[in-house]
Design a protein around this motif. Structure first.
Motif, PDB file in Angstrom:
ATOM      1  N   CYS A  51       0.795  -1.171  -0.017  1.00  0.00           N
ATOM      2  CA  CYS A  51       0.035   0.237  -0.315  1.00  0.00           C
ATOM      3  C   CYS A  51       0.831   1.256  -0.009  1.00  0.00           C
ATOM      4  N   ARG A  52       0.659   2.160  -1.082  1.00  0.00           N
ATOM      5  CA  ARG A  52       1.666   3.360  -1.163  1.00  0.00           C
ATOM      6  C   ARG A  52       1.078   4.479  -0.473  1.00  0.00           C
ATOM      7  N   ALA A  53      -0.185   4.367   0.071  1.00  0.00           N
ATOM      8  CA  ALA A  53      -0.743   5.356   0.752  1.00  0.00           C
ATOM      9  C   ALA A  53       0.219   5.912   1.859  1.00  0.00           C
TER      10      ALA A  53
ATOM     11  N   MET B 272      -0.713   3.546  11.168  1.00  0.00           N
ATOM     12  CA  MET B 272      -1.852   4.111  11.025  1.00  0.00           C
ATOM     13  C   MET B 272      -1.886   5.241   9.830  1.00  0.00           C
ATOM     14  N   PRO B 273      -2.727   5.625   9.224  1.00  0.00           N
ATOM     15  CA  PRO B 273      -2.763   6.674   8.067  1.00  0.00           C
ATOM     16  C   PRO B 273      -2.483   7.969   8.699  1.00  0.00           C
TER      17      PRO B 273
ATOM     18  N   GLY C 282       4.913   3.671   3.321  1.00  0.00           N
ATOM     19  CA  GLY C 282       4.166   2.699   2.574  1.00  0.00           C
ATOM     20  C   GLY C 282       4.168   1.477   3.556  1.00  0.00           C
ATOM     21  N   LEU C 283       3.270   0.609   3.376  1.00  0.00           N
ATOM     22  CA  LEU C 283       3.341  -0.541   3.893  1.00  0.00           C
ATOM     23  C   LEU C 283       3.281  -1.811   3.091  1.00  0.00           C
TER      24      LEU C 283
ATOM     25  N   LEU D 135      -1.639  -7.816   8.456  1.00  0.00           N
ATOM     26  CA  LEU D 135      -1.402  -7.175   9.850  1.00  0.00           C
ATOM     27  C   LEU D 135      -0.586  -6.223   9.862  1.00  0.00           C
ATOM     28  N   ILE D 136      -1.002  -4.964  10.405  1.00  0.00           N
ATOM     29  CA  ILE D 136      -0.258  -3.609  10.428  1.00  0.00           C
ATOM     30  C   ILE D 136       1.183  -3.743  11.164  1.00  0.00           C
ATOM     31  N   ASP D 137       1.066  -4.529  12.218  1.00  0.00           N
ATOM     32  CA  ASP D 137       2.261  -4.703  13.243  1.00  0.00           C
ATOM     33  C   ASP D 137       3.257  -5.521  12.358  1.00  0.00           C
ATOM     34  N   GLU D 138       2.825  -6.463  11.341  1.00  0.00           N
ATOM     35  CA  GLU D 138       3.756  -7.351  10.782  1.00  0.00           C
ATOM     36  C   GLU D 138       4.242  -6.773   9.422  1.00  0.00           C
ATOM     37  N   ALA D 139       3.318  -5.796   8.968  1.00  0.00           N
ATOM     38  CA  ALA D 139       4.051  -5.234   7.753  1.00  0.00           C
ATOM     39  C   ALA D 139       5.511  -4.399   7.833  1.00  0.00           C
TER      40      ALA D 139
END
Ligand SMILES: [Zn+2]
Ligand SMILES: [Zn+2]
Length: 84
Positions: A30-32, A40-41, A62-63, A75-79
């Motif tokens: 995700c390139r946001a 988080m965003p 990015g993630l 998972l955000i934590d794993e990204a």
């Protein structure tokens, strides 16, 4: 390898944004703009939208989500955090 059907329904768990799939590396990206501290965003001023974090950054990330045995680890934590 992630199926096309699965890719169509997957979204970034942080910002709900679109993911791009790299078949060679088997990763979803995700390139946001996300907070480099919590993932988080961040808003347009670089302020994290997570109430508990709330940090300001000049270098959002990015993630990148990895895939294990055809299952994307959403998972955000794993990204992995990528410089944008
Ligand atoms: Zn995202
Ligand atoms: Zn944050």
């Amino acid at each position: 390898m992630v199926s096309k059907e699965l890719l169509d329904i997957l979204a970034c768990p942080s910002c709900k944004g679109d993911l791009s799939y790299d078949a060679e590396r088997d990763t979803l990206t995700c390139r946001a703009k996300h907070c480099p501290y919590c993932g988080m965003p961040v808003d347009e001023k670089g302020v994290c939208t997570d109430a508990e974090c709330g940090k300001t950054t000049s270098a959002p990330v990015g993630l990148e989500y990895r895939v294990e045995e055809d299952i994307p680890i959403m998972l955000i934590d794993e990204a992995k955090k990528l410089p944008l």
